[in-house]
Design a protein around this motif. Structure first.
Motif, PDB file in Angstrom:
ATOM      1  N   THR A 186       0.804  -1.205   0.000  1.00 15.68           N
ATOM      2  CA  THR A 186       0.000   0.000   0.000  1.00 15.68           C
ATOM      3  C   THR A 186       0.846   1.268   0.000  1.00 15.68           C
ATOM      4  O   THR A 186       0.524   2.240  -0.678  1.00 15.68           O
ATOM      5  N   VAL A 187       1.942   1.254   0.766  1.00 18.60           N
ATOM      6  CA  VAL A 187       2.802   2.429   0.831  1.00 18.60           C
ATOM      7  C   VAL A 187       3.522   2.648  -0.504  1.00 18.60           C
ATOM      8  O   VAL A 187       3.658   3.775  -0.973  1.00 18.60           O
ATOM      9  N   ALA A 188       3.974   1.542  -1.116  1.00 15.79           N
ATOM     10  CA  ALA A 188       4.720   1.680  -2.369  1.00 15.79           C
ATOM     11  C   ALA A 188       3.921   2.395  -3.458  1.00 15.79           C
ATOM     12  O   ALA A 188       4.452   3.280  -4.129  1.00 15.79           O
ATOM     13  N   PRO A 189       2.620   2.044  -3.680  1.00 14.90           N
ATOM     14  CA  PRO A 189       1.876   2.805  -4.684  1.00 14.90           C
ATOM     15  C   PRO A 189       1.699   4.273  -4.330  1.00 14.90           C
ATOM     16  O   PRO A 189       1.495   5.110  -5.204  1.00 14.90           O
ATOM     17  N   ALA A 190       1.758   4.600  -3.027  1.00 15.27           N
ATOM     18  CA  ALA A 190       1.611   6.003  -2.626  1.00 15.27           C
ATOM     19  C   ALA A 190       2.931   6.752  -2.713  1.00 15.27           C
ATOM     20  O   ALA A 190       2.962   7.926  -3.071  1.00 15.27           O
ATOM     21  N   MET A 191       4.039   6.094  -2.360  1.00 13.02           N
ATOM     22  CA  MET A 191       5.347   6.732  -2.458  1.00 13.02           C
ATOM     23  C   MET A 191       5.796   6.873  -3.911  1.00 13.02           C
ATOM     24  O   MET A 191       6.516   7.806  -4.262  1.00 13.02           O
ATOM     25  N   GLY A 192       5.359   5.920  -4.751  1.00  9.67           N
ATOM     26  CA  GLY A 192       5.776   5.936  -6.148  1.00  9.67           C
ATOM     27  C   GLY A 192       5.502   7.245  -6.863  1.00  9.67           C
ATOM     28  O   GLY A 192       6.400   7.821  -7.492  1.00  9.67           O
ATOM     29  N   PRO A 193       4.266   7.780  -6.799  1.00 11.72           N
ATOM     30  CA  PRO A 193       4.010   9.055  -7.478  1.00 11.72           C
ATOM     31  C   PRO A 193       4.868  10.203  -6.967  1.00 11.72           C
ATOM     32  O   PRO A 193       5.227  11.102  -7.731  1.00 11.72           O
ATOM     33  N   GLN A 250      -2.137   9.216   1.078  1.00 11.59           N
ATOM     34  CA  GLN A 250      -2.409   7.781   1.052  1.00 11.59           C
ATOM     35  C   GLN A 250      -1.373   7.033   1.880  1.00 11.59           C
ATOM     36  O   GLN A 250      -1.713   6.141   2.669  1.00 11.59           O
ATOM     37  N   THR A 251      -0.110   7.401   1.715  1.00 12.48           N
ATOM     38  CA  THR A 251       0.959   6.750   2.482  1.00 12.48           C
ATOM     39  C   THR A 251       0.759   6.960   3.971  1.00 12.48           C
ATOM     40  O   THR A 251       0.824   6.006   4.766  1.00 12.48           O
ATOM     41  N   GLY A 252       0.539   8.217   4.354  1.00 17.90           N
ATOM     42  CA  GLY A 252       0.389   8.526   5.767  1.00 17.90           C
ATOM     43  C   GLY A 252      -0.800   7.825   6.389  1.00 17.90           C
ATOM     44  O   GLY A 252      -0.731   7.364   7.542  1.00 17.90           O
ATOM     45  N   SER A 253      -1.888   7.690   5.629  1.00 16.98           N
ATOM     46  CA  SER A 253      -3.076   7.020   6.148  1.00 16.98           C
ATOM     47  C   SER A 253      -2.795   5.552   6.421  1.00 16.98           C
ATOM     48  O   SER A 253      -3.206   5.011   7.454  1.00 16.98           O
ATOM     49  N   TYR A 254      -2.086   4.908   5.494  1.00 20.40           N
ATOM     50  CA  TYR A 254      -1.786   3.490   5.707  1.00 20.40           C
ATOM     51  C   TYR A 254      -0.805   3.301   6.869  1.00 20.40           C
ATOM     52  O   TYR A 254      -0.977   2.399   7.692  1.00 20.40           O
ATOM     53  N   LEU A 255       0.206   4.146   6.936  1.00 16.16           N
ATOM     54  CA  LEU A 255       1.159   4.029   8.045  1.00 16.16           C
ATOM     55  C   LEU A 255       0.464   4.263   9.379  1.00 16.16           C
ATOM     56  O   LEU A 255       0.748   3.570  10.370  1.00 16.16           O
ATOM     57  N   ALA A 256      -0.468   5.213   9.418  1.00  9.88           N
ATOM     58  CA  ALA A 256      -1.219   5.457  10.653  1.00  9.88           C
ATOM     59  C   ALA A 256      -2.046   4.232  11.019  1.00  9.88           C
ATOM     60  O   ALA A 256      -2.087   3.821  12.190  1.00  9.88           O
ATOM     61  N   GLY A 257      -2.697   3.635  10.027  1.00 12.27           N
ATOM     62  CA  GLY A 257      -3.474   2.428  10.284  1.00 12.27           C
ATOM     63  C   GLY A 257      -2.611   1.288  10.780  1.00 12.27           C
ATOM     64  O   GLY A 257      -2.983   0.553  11.711  1.00 12.27           O
ATOM     65  N   SER A 258      -1.440   1.124  10.182  1.00 10.61           N
ATOM     66  CA  SER A 258      -0.526   0.061  10.598  1.00 10.61           C
ATOM     67  C   SER A 258      -0.024   0.272  12.022  1.00 10.61           C
ATOM     68  O   SER A 258       0.098  -0.672  12.809  1.00 10.61           O
ATOM     69  N   LEU A 259       0.260   1.522  12.361  1.00  8.06           N
ATOM     70  CA  LEU A 259       0.725   1.838  13.710  1.00  8.06           C
ATOM     71  C   LEU A 259      -0.370   1.540  14.733  1.00  8.06           C
ATOM     72  O   LEU A 259      -0.113   0.923  15.779  1.00  8.06           O
ATOM     73  N   VAL A 260      -1.586   1.948  14.434  1.00  6.97           N
ATOM     74  CA  VAL A 260      -2.700   1.672  15.351  1.00  6.97           C
ATOM     75  C   VAL A 260      -2.911   0.166  15.505  1.00  6.97           C
ATOM     76  O   VAL A 260      -3.135  -0.345  16.607  1.00  6.97           O
ATOM     77  N   VAL A 318     -10.069   8.721   0.063  1.00  4.49           N
ATOM     78  CA  VAL A 318      -8.953   7.803  -0.205  1.00  4.49           C
ATOM     79  C   VAL A 318      -8.216   7.489   1.090  1.00  4.49           C
ATOM     80  O   VAL A 318      -7.868   6.334   1.374  1.00  4.49           O
ATOM     81  N   GLY A 319      -7.982   8.524   1.915  1.00  4.81           N
ATOM     82  CA  GLY A 319      -7.288   8.324   3.182  1.00  4.81           C
ATOM     83  C   GLY A 319      -8.067   7.432   4.132  1.00  4.81           C
ATOM     84  O   GLY A 319      -7.486   6.570   4.820  1.00  4.81           O
ATOM     85  N   ILE A 320      -9.393   7.587   4.188  1.00  2.08           N
ATOM     86  CA  ILE A 320     -10.223   6.757   5.064  1.00  2.08           C
ATOM     87  C   ILE A 320     -10.153   5.292   4.632  1.00  2.08           C
ATOM     88  O   ILE A 320      -9.972   4.388   5.455  1.00  2.08           O
ATOM     89  N   CYS A 321     -10.282   5.056   3.332  1.00  2.00           N
ATOM     90  CA  CYS A 321     -10.194   3.680   2.813  1.00  2.00           C
ATOM     91  C   CYS A 321      -8.838   3.066   3.111  1.00  2.00           C
ATOM     92  O   CYS A 321      -8.741   1.908   3.552  1.00  2.00           O
ATOM     93  N   THR A 322      -7.782   3.822   2.876  1.00  2.00           N
ATOM     94  CA  THR A 322      -6.427   3.298   3.029  1.00  2.00           C
ATOM     95  C   THR A 322      -6.107   3.005   4.486  1.00  2.00           C
ATOM     96  O   THR A 322      -5.419   2.021   4.794  1.00  2.00           O
ATOM     97  N   PHE A 323      -6.595   3.828   5.389  1.00  2.00           N
ATOM     98  CA  PHE A 323      -6.428   3.566   6.820  1.00  2.00           C
ATOM     99  C   PHE A 323      -7.018   2.199   7.166  1.00  2.00           C
ATOM    100  O   PHE A 323      -6.405   1.402   7.892  1.00  2.00           O
ATOM    101  N   GLY A 324      -8.180   1.896   6.624  1.00  2.00           N
ATOM    102  CA  GLY A 324      -8.825   0.625   6.919  1.00  2.00           C
ATOM    103  C   GLY A 324      -8.112  -0.576   6.338  1.00  2.00           C
ATOM    104  O   GLY A 324      -8.080  -1.652   6.955  1.00  2.00           O
ATOM    105  N   ILE A 325      -7.501  -0.411   5.167  1.00  2.00           N
ATOM    106  CA  ILE A 325      -6.831  -1.536   4.520  1.00  2.00           C
ATOM    107  C   ILE A 325      -5.698  -2.083   5.379  1.00  2.00           C
ATOM    108  O   ILE A 325      -5.411  -3.283   5.366  1.00  2.00           O
ATOM    109  N   ALA A 326      -5.066  -1.225   6.173  1.00  2.00           N
ATOM    110  CA  ALA A 326      -3.976  -1.663   7.048  1.00  2.00           C
ATOM    111  C   ALA A 326      -4.445  -2.727   8.030  1.00  2.00           C
ATOM    112  O   ALA A 326      -3.666  -3.591   8.448  1.00  2.00           O
ATOM    113  N   PHE A 327      -5.722  -2.703   8.405  1.00  3.21           N
ATOM    114  CA  PHE A 327      -6.270  -3.669   9.351  1.00  3.21           C
ATOM    115  C   PHE A 327      -6.667  -4.983   8.675  1.00  3.21           C
ATOM    116  O   PHE A 327      -6.790  -6.009   9.339  1.00  3.21           O
TER     117      PHE A 327
END
Length: 403
Positions: free
Chosen positions: A151-158, A264-274, A320-329
């Motif tokens: 998830t992070v890679a597609p967000a960092m890529g752009p 998108q990256t930050g949302s996924y990292l936040a979800g992963s941390l939680v 997008v951020g809300i969806c990505t936060f959830g994907i981490a779970f």
């Protein structure tokens, strides 16, 4: 859930090394997909071609990636994880060189297709190497890191692509991919220990089809894969729409677009941390339910914002951020339970799961292309995929209760 009597394999590598190698290999595919997106509008002008032709280059990458996984997984079962990975990564390097030196759009299309074929080995082998060595909570922890990279890679890529494009032009984007490929090959050569038990008979057509029939006959595997396909696949599908929405509709520059994708990256990292903070307090099932609540809510907000609001950075990227936060779970548990029953054909199981995941992204991008208008597609296709992930998990739970 995984069966209680799943045998505990003997690790050949530490969990840390497995995690780091898995992250490197997993990142290659989505980075190669996403780092290219800021350059897409510029390539329309550079080659005097249409948006449809440039979108086709991304679709061909998806297609090559998805289909080649069905060979990459069994190849890693047949020849060993290390040999198969090196072979496919060499194919990836060839595609990167062709695209970087492309004199016309045809070479770009060919290079992207070949890149997709070569990159397909990364996630397939990463998951198989984890299944070869670990089960249970330890496997889920490593899968969590792999899911982060997905998830992070597609967000960092752009972000990387946008900065490189602004500084050095579109060819530099493909040269970056070439560099990532060389780093991946070096990591495999020096750090990957063979974890499989090579058996070349696994590439015989009858045995190959038998392995895929086995995993596809397992309803829990299929539904777990569809949950992953709907959620992570939505990230891949939206990568075909967001450059045109945010650059052409909202008015961002390619560099601003790349930096903006850090949401998108930050949302996924936040979800992963939680998730890591809560890991000892909630089960894998509860984590998935929480994640799907976020993803489903994000999909609903996305559909409503497109229908009711003029497009802006906030109206597009907030859902997008809300969806990505959830994907981490969602990802760690679903990948682990999906692959759990197949230690004897981990490569094939990983390949089929990856095929379903990438095919979902490809079909989502194809549906967006058929709809034509990127903003309309974004507000329709992506919410549908998020809701499909929720429905697949409800079906998964229904089967679990009957067993």
């Amino acid at each position: 859930m995984m069966k209680a009597d799943s045998p505990q394999p003997t690790p050949r590598m530490t969990a840390r090394r497995t995690s780091l190698l898995g992250a490197v290999l997993t990142a290659l595919g989505p980075v190669s997909m996403a780092i290219y997106t800021p350059a897409m509008p510029e390539l329309v002008e550079a080659f005097s071609t249409s948006e449809s032709a440039i979108k086709m280059s991304l679709s061909l990458y998806f297609a090559g990636f998805a289909v080649a996984q069905l060979l990459a997984g069994p190849a890693s079962d047949a020849f060993g994880r290390k040999a198969a990975t090196i072979g496919f990564l060499l194919v990836y390097l060839v595609g990167s060189v062709l695209a970087a030196m492309a004199p016309d759009i045809g070479w770009i299309l060919a290079g992207r297709l070949i890149q997709g074929v070569g990159a397909s080995v990364g996630i397939t082998v990463a998951r198989a190497v984890v299944r070869d060595q670990f089960v249970g909570r330890e496997a889920a922890s490593i899968m969590n890191l792999i899911a982060i990279m997905l998830t992070v890679a597609p967000a960092m890529g752009p972000t990387l692509g946008g900065l490189s494009l602004a500084a050095f032009g579109w060819r530099s984007v493909f040269l970056l991919m070439l560099g990532f490929g060389l780093i991946s090959i070096g990591s495999v050569l020096f750090f990957l220990q063979e974890t499989g038990h090579p058996d070349r008979s696994r590439l015989r057509p009858a045995r190959l089809l038998s392995g895929y029939a086995e995993v596809l006959s397992n309803a829990r595997f299929v539904l777990a894969s569809l949950v992953i396909g709907g959620s992570i696949g939505a990230l891949y599908a939206q990568s075909t729409m967001l450059p045109f929405v945010l650059i052409n509709e909202v008015g961002l520059t390619p560099t601003q677009f790349g930096i903006g994708m850090l949401v998108q990256t930050g949302s996924y990292l936040a979800g992963s941390l939680v998730l890591r903070l809560l890991a000892r307090r909630i089960s894998g099932h509860r984590a998935v339910v929480a994640g799907l609540c976020f993803s489903g809510t994000g999909g609903l907000v996305m559909a409503l914002s497109v229908a009711m609001l003029a497009p802006s950075f906030l109206s597009i990227m907030l859902p997008v951020g809300i969806c990505t936060f959830g994907i981490a779970f969602i990802s760690p548990h679903m990948i682990t339970v999906g692959m759990g029953p197949f230690p004897h054909i981990a490569g094939s199981a990983s390949a089929m799961m990856g095929f379903i995941q990438m095919s979902s992204g490809f079909l989502g991008g194809l549906a967006a292309a058929l709809l034509g208008a990127p903003l309309l597609a974004f507000g329709t296709v992506i919410p549908f995929m998020e809701f499909a992930a929720v429905g697949s998990y409800l079906a998964y739970l229904a089967i679990e209760r009957r067993m």
